[in-house]
Design an enzyme around this catalytic site. Structure first.
Site, PDB file in Angstrom:
ATOM      1  N   GLY A  17       0.818  -1.193   0.000  1.00 15.98           N
ATOM      2  CA  GLY A  17       0.000   0.000   0.000  1.00 15.98           C
ATOM      3  C   GLY A  17       0.857   1.249   0.000  1.00 15.98           C
ATOM      4  O   GLY A  17       2.091   1.189   0.017  1.00 15.98           O
ATOM      5  N   ARG A  34       2.969   4.166   1.199  1.00 14.94           N
ATOM      6  CA  ARG A  34       3.882   4.373   2.323  1.00 14.94           C
ATOM      7  C   ARG A  34       4.137   3.095   3.121  1.00 14.94           C
ATOM      8  O   ARG A  34       4.443   3.137   4.308  1.00 14.94           O
ATOM      9  CB  ARG A  34       3.390   5.486   3.248  1.00 14.94           C
ATOM     10  CG  ARG A  34       3.008   6.794   2.552  1.00 14.94           C
ATOM     11  CD  ARG A  34       4.000   7.233   1.536  1.00 14.94           C
ATOM     12  NE  ARG A  34       5.026   8.091   2.121  1.00 14.94           N
ATOM     13  CZ  ARG A  34       6.033   8.610   1.423  1.00 14.94           C
ATOM     14  NH1 ARG A  34       6.135   8.355   0.144  1.00 14.94           N
ATOM     15  NH2 ARG A  34       6.915   9.370   1.995  1.00 14.94           N
ATOM     16  N   GLY A  67       6.616   1.028   2.514  1.00 20.32           N
ATOM     17  CA  GLY A  67       8.039   0.715   2.493  1.00 20.32           C
ATOM     18  C   GLY A  67       8.462  -0.114   1.301  1.00 20.32           C
ATOM     19  O   GLY A  67       9.585  -0.598   1.246  1.00 20.32           O
ATOM     20  N   LYS A  68       7.570  -0.233   0.312  1.00 19.80           N
ATOM     21  CA  LYS A  68       7.865  -1.113  -0.818  1.00 19.80           C
ATOM     22  C   LYS A  68       9.054  -0.643  -1.652  1.00 19.80           C
ATOM     23  O   LYS A  68       9.898  -1.451  -2.032  1.00 19.80           O
ATOM     24  CB  LYS A  68       6.627  -1.342  -1.685  1.00 19.80           C
ATOM     25  CG  LYS A  68       6.037  -0.102  -2.300  1.00 19.80           C
ATOM     26  CD  LYS A  68       4.665  -0.368  -2.908  1.00 19.80           C
ATOM     27  CE  LYS A  68       4.042   0.918  -3.364  1.00 19.80           C
ATOM     28  NZ  LYS A  68       3.776   1.878  -2.299  1.00 19.80           N
ATOM     29  N   ALA A 117       7.639   7.481 -13.092  1.00 16.73           N
ATOM     30  CA  ALA A 117       6.827   8.661 -12.760  1.00 16.73           C
ATOM     31  C   ALA A 117       6.991   9.741 -13.824  1.00 16.73           C
ATOM     32  O   ALA A 117       8.084   9.955 -14.346  1.00 16.73           O
ATOM     33  CB  ALA A 117       7.229   9.207 -11.398  1.00 16.73           C
ATOM     34  N   HIS A 168      13.230   9.927  -3.746  1.00 17.91           N
ATOM     35  CA  HIS A 168      13.674   8.664  -4.352  1.00 17.91           C
ATOM     36  C   HIS A 168      15.070   8.825  -4.952  1.00 17.91           C
ATOM     37  O   HIS A 168      15.912   7.944  -4.805  1.00 17.91           O
ATOM     38  CB  HIS A 168      12.683   8.212  -5.427  1.00 17.91           C
ATOM     39  CG  HIS A 168      11.478   7.528  -4.870  1.00 17.91           C
ATOM     40  ND1 HIS A 168      11.273   6.176  -4.978  1.00 17.91           N
ATOM     41  CD2 HIS A 168      10.397   8.012  -4.212  1.00 17.91           C
ATOM     42  CE1 HIS A 168      10.126   5.852  -4.402  1.00 17.91           C
ATOM     43  NE2 HIS A 168       9.573   6.959  -3.935  1.00 17.91           N
ATOM     44  N   ARG A 187      17.985   8.662  -2.433  1.00 16.15           N
ATOM     45  CA  ARG A 187      18.269   7.344  -1.848  1.00 16.15           C
ATOM     46  C   ARG A 187      19.129   6.470  -2.749  1.00 16.15           C
ATOM     47  O   ARG A 187      19.689   5.476  -2.276  1.00 16.15           O
ATOM     48  CB  ARG A 187      16.960   6.599  -1.566  1.00 16.15           C
ATOM     49  CG  ARG A 187      16.160   7.147  -0.442  1.00 16.15           C
ATOM     50  CD  ARG A 187      15.095   6.164   0.027  1.00 16.15           C
ATOM     51  NE  ARG A 187      14.338   5.522  -1.020  1.00 16.15           N
ATOM     52  CZ  ARG A 187      13.013   5.581  -1.128  1.00 16.15           C
ATOM     53  NH1 ARG A 187      12.292   6.279  -0.269  1.00 16.15           N
ATOM     54  NH2 ARG A 187      12.392   4.941  -2.099  1.00 16.15           N
ATOM     55  N   ARG A 188      19.225   6.772  -4.022  1.00 18.73           N
ATOM     56  CA  ARG A 188      19.916   5.887  -4.957  1.00 18.73           C
ATOM     57  C   ARG A 188      21.429   5.992  -4.804  1.00 18.73           C
ATOM     58  O   ARG A 188      21.989   7.083  -4.808  1.00 18.73           O
ATOM     59  CB  ARG A 188      19.542   6.234  -6.397  1.00 18.73           C
ATOM     60  CG  ARG A 188      18.107   5.961  -6.692  1.00 18.73           C
ATOM     61  CD  ARG A 188      17.735   6.332  -8.111  1.00 18.73           C
ATOM     62  NE  ARG A 188      16.312   6.650  -8.136  1.00 18.73           N
ATOM     63  CZ  ARG A 188      15.742   7.489  -8.955  1.00 18.73           C
ATOM     64  NH1 ARG A 188      16.454   8.113  -9.873  1.00 18.73           N
ATOM     65  NH2 ARG A 188      14.456   7.708  -8.878  1.00 18.73           N
ATOM     66  N   GLU A 229      14.653   7.228 -17.123  1.00 20.52           N
ATOM     67  CA  GLU A 229      13.276   7.681 -16.959  1.00 20.52           C
ATOM     68  C   GLU A 229      12.441   7.042 -18.065  1.00 20.52           C
ATOM     69  O   GLU A 229      12.731   7.193 -19.240  1.00 20.52           O
ATOM     70  CB  GLU A 229      13.203   9.202 -16.987  1.00 20.52           C
ATOM     71  CG  GLU A 229      13.957   9.779 -15.802  1.00 20.52           C
ATOM     72  CD  GLU A 229      13.514  11.173 -15.407  1.00 20.52           C
ATOM     73  OE1 GLU A 229      12.463  11.643 -15.882  1.00 20.52           O
ATOM     74  OE2 GLU A 229      14.228  11.766 -14.592  1.00 20.52           O
TER      75      GLU A 229
END
Length: 177
Positions: free
Chosen positions: A9, A11, A13-14, A33, A49, A52-53, A61
Site C-alpha cells: 500500500g 507508504r 516501504g515497498k 513517474a 527517491h 536514496r539511490r 526515466e
C-alpha cells in the site's frame, strides 16, 4: 531469470525495500513517474527517491510504454522498475480511458500487453514495485474502479511471471512466493 515483484500500500516501504534488495551493486533504476513541474509535492517525492539511490546506479526515466519496453530490453546489471502503478496511470491517461469506451480501453490493454511481453523476455535480474489497491473499499467513481481493476489485473499478470512476490505491510515483508 530471477524476477521479483514488491507490492504494498501507500507508504508501506515497498520502494525502499526493493532498493535494499540490490544494496550498492551496479544497477539500473527505471523511474516510471511523469514529472510535473507545477506539482511541488510530487517533485519532492521524486527527489526523495533520487536521493536514496547509490552512485553505482544509473537512472532511466521511462514513463511511457515505449521507454519502459526499451529499458526492459537491457541485459547485464539488475533493473529496478519503480513503479508499475505510475506507469499504468500514465498509460491510461495516454489512451484516454477515463472518459473513453471500449476502443480506448483496448488500446491501453495492448500497451499493457507489450510491457508484459517485455517483462517475460527480460534477460537480467528484475525487481518491480507496484501498489496493492485491492484491499480497500470499492471506489465511488467509475475512473477509480477502472484503475483499481486494471492495476489488480496487471499485478496478477506480473506476479505470474515472477520467481518472488513480496507484500509490504507497515514496513514488514511478507513473502507470498
Amino acid at each position: 531469470m530471477r524476477r521479483t515483484l514488491v507490492l504494498g500500500g501507500a507508504r508501506s516501504g515497498k520502494s525502499a525495500h526493493a532498493e535494499g534488495l540490490l544494496s550498492d551493486e551496479p544497477a539500473i533504476y527505471v523511474a516510471t513517474a511523469r514529472r510535473d513541474p507545477s506539482d511541488a509535492e510530487w517533485t519532492e517525492r521524486i527527489a526523495e527517491h533520487e536521493r536514496r539511490r547509490p552512485s553505482t546506479w544509473d537512472t532511466v526515466e521511462a514513463p511511457t510504454t515505449d521507454t519502459l519496453v526499451e529499458a526492459l530490453r537491457h541485459t547485464g546489471n539488475p533493473l529496478l522498475v519503480d513503479d508499475l502503478t505510475t506507469w499504468l496511470a500514465g498509460a491510461m491517461d495516454d489512451a484516454s480511458v477515463w472518459d473513453g469506451g471500449a476502443d480506448e480501453l483496448a488500446a491501453m490493454r495492448a500497451e499493457r500487453d507489450r510491457v508484459l511481453q517485455a517483462i517475460t523476455a527480460c534477460e537480467c535480474p528484475l525487481i518491480m514495485v507496484t501498489n496493492e489497491v485491492g484491499l480497500g473499499i470499492v471506489p465511488a467513481t467509475r475512473s477509480g474502479r477502472l484503475f483499481r481493476d486494471e492495476l489488480g489485473w496487471l499485478n496478477a499478470a506480473v506476479a505470474e511471471r515472477c520467481t518472488d512476490v513480496l507484500l509490504m505491510v507497515a514496513g514488514i515483508q511478507l513473502r507470498l512466493r
